[in-house]
Enzyme design. Sequence first.
Site, PDB file in Angstrom:
ATOM      1  N   HIS A 103       0.837  -1.203   0.000  1.00 11.96           N
ATOM      2  CA  HIS A 103       0.000   0.000   0.000  1.00 11.96           C
ATOM      3  C   HIS A 103       0.872   1.253   0.000  1.00 11.96           C
ATOM      4  O   HIS A 103       0.625   2.197  -0.776  1.00 11.96           O
ATOM      5  CB  HIS A 103      -0.906  -0.022   1.234  1.00 11.96           C
ATOM      6  N   GLU A 104       1.880   1.287   0.852  1.00 18.28           N
ATOM      7  CA  GLU A 104       2.756   2.462   0.925  1.00 18.28           C
ATOM      8  C   GLU A 104       3.586   2.622  -0.347  1.00 18.28           C
ATOM      9  O   GLU A 104       3.798   3.741  -0.827  1.00 18.28           O
ATOM     10  CB  GLU A 104       3.660   2.374   2.158  1.00 18.28           C
ATOM     11  N   HIS A 138       1.502   4.360  -2.811  1.00 16.59           N
ATOM     12  CA  HIS A 138       1.513   5.820  -2.660  1.00 16.59           C
ATOM     13  C   HIS A 138       2.710   6.423  -3.386  1.00 16.59           C
ATOM     14  O   HIS A 138       2.593   7.433  -4.087  1.00 16.59           O
ATOM     15  CB  HIS A 138       1.595   6.195  -1.180  1.00 16.59           C
ATOM     16  N   GLU A 171      -6.233   7.145  -1.123  1.00 17.03           N
ATOM     17  CA  GLU A 171      -6.166   5.940  -0.296  1.00 17.03           C
ATOM     18  C   GLU A 171      -6.762   4.750  -1.027  1.00 17.03           C
ATOM     19  O   GLU A 171      -6.239   3.634  -0.945  1.00 17.03           O
ATOM     20  CB  GLU A 171      -6.878   6.167   1.040  1.00 17.03           C
TER      21      GLU A 171
END
Length: 301
Positions: free
Chosen positions: A145-146, A149, A226
């Site tokens: 997930h990071e 980003h 997100e």
Amino acid sequence: MMRILLFLGTNIAVLLVASLTLRLLGVESYLNAQGINFTGLLIFCFIFGMAGSMISLFISKWMAKRSTGTVIIETPSNSTEKWLLDTVAELAHEAGIKTPEVGIFPAQQSNAFATGWNKDDALVAVSAGLLNRMRPEEVRAVLAHEIGHVANGDMVTLALIQGVVNTFVMFFARVVAHLVDSFLKSRSGGEGGLGFIGYFAVVIVAEIVFGILASAIVAWFSRFREYRADEAGARLAGTGAMVNALARLKSETELPDQMPDTLRAMAITKGQTRSLIEQLFASHPPLDDRIRALKEAAYRQ
């Protein structure tokens, strides 16, 4: 509610500092003396509006390390740290970006964040609590997930959006003050007007009002990104692992949130939002909505 007030207060404080700088440098006096020059005003507001966002972006890694106490893993001292480095390197390679710095910060809440001024100079950090309580496949999903980003360029995009909305808040606040001043002068035959103190007071009030609306726009984009990062995490680590990681985070939403306000938008979770105001200014969507979005995307495939 206190977090929302701090979020709004921080953004408005940046605008007020920029406004005071414009005043002290004599920019506003010059523009007003010339009869308001909308093009010139917009240019000056753009410069000052973007400056704060860009400075924050460029020092984001340094600030993140200091505010969270993140310890960068230079040479792994145990198997967990080695696994972290190897996993981030693998995910970064799959995402097509340079391997970010990897760190651990001493928070007992399960959390993680990514920051940095570009895709090839980023930082990904996880909390000690996350490593202690999550299974390896769930930690990998959080890391994915990071990495999402970083690969999506979310830090840069958020800074640009913040700079743009700051620009228009400063611009329209001064247009409003100019219109009020012109209206008062027309009512008094050109003798009245706001004067120095009155003009600046109207600017401040208008910036507070427009700043609140602008903060809602920035928060909306933060929530939107997100969902995109969750999708990236699902692609890199698997939908099941990403859903399980979010469900694990949901189970910990009642624990104290130890993430600094300046990094909360960069973290993987901010907890649950309850009131309409909290939902409007929340940097993250509710975890239930994020889990539902992942399951629906998997069902469509």
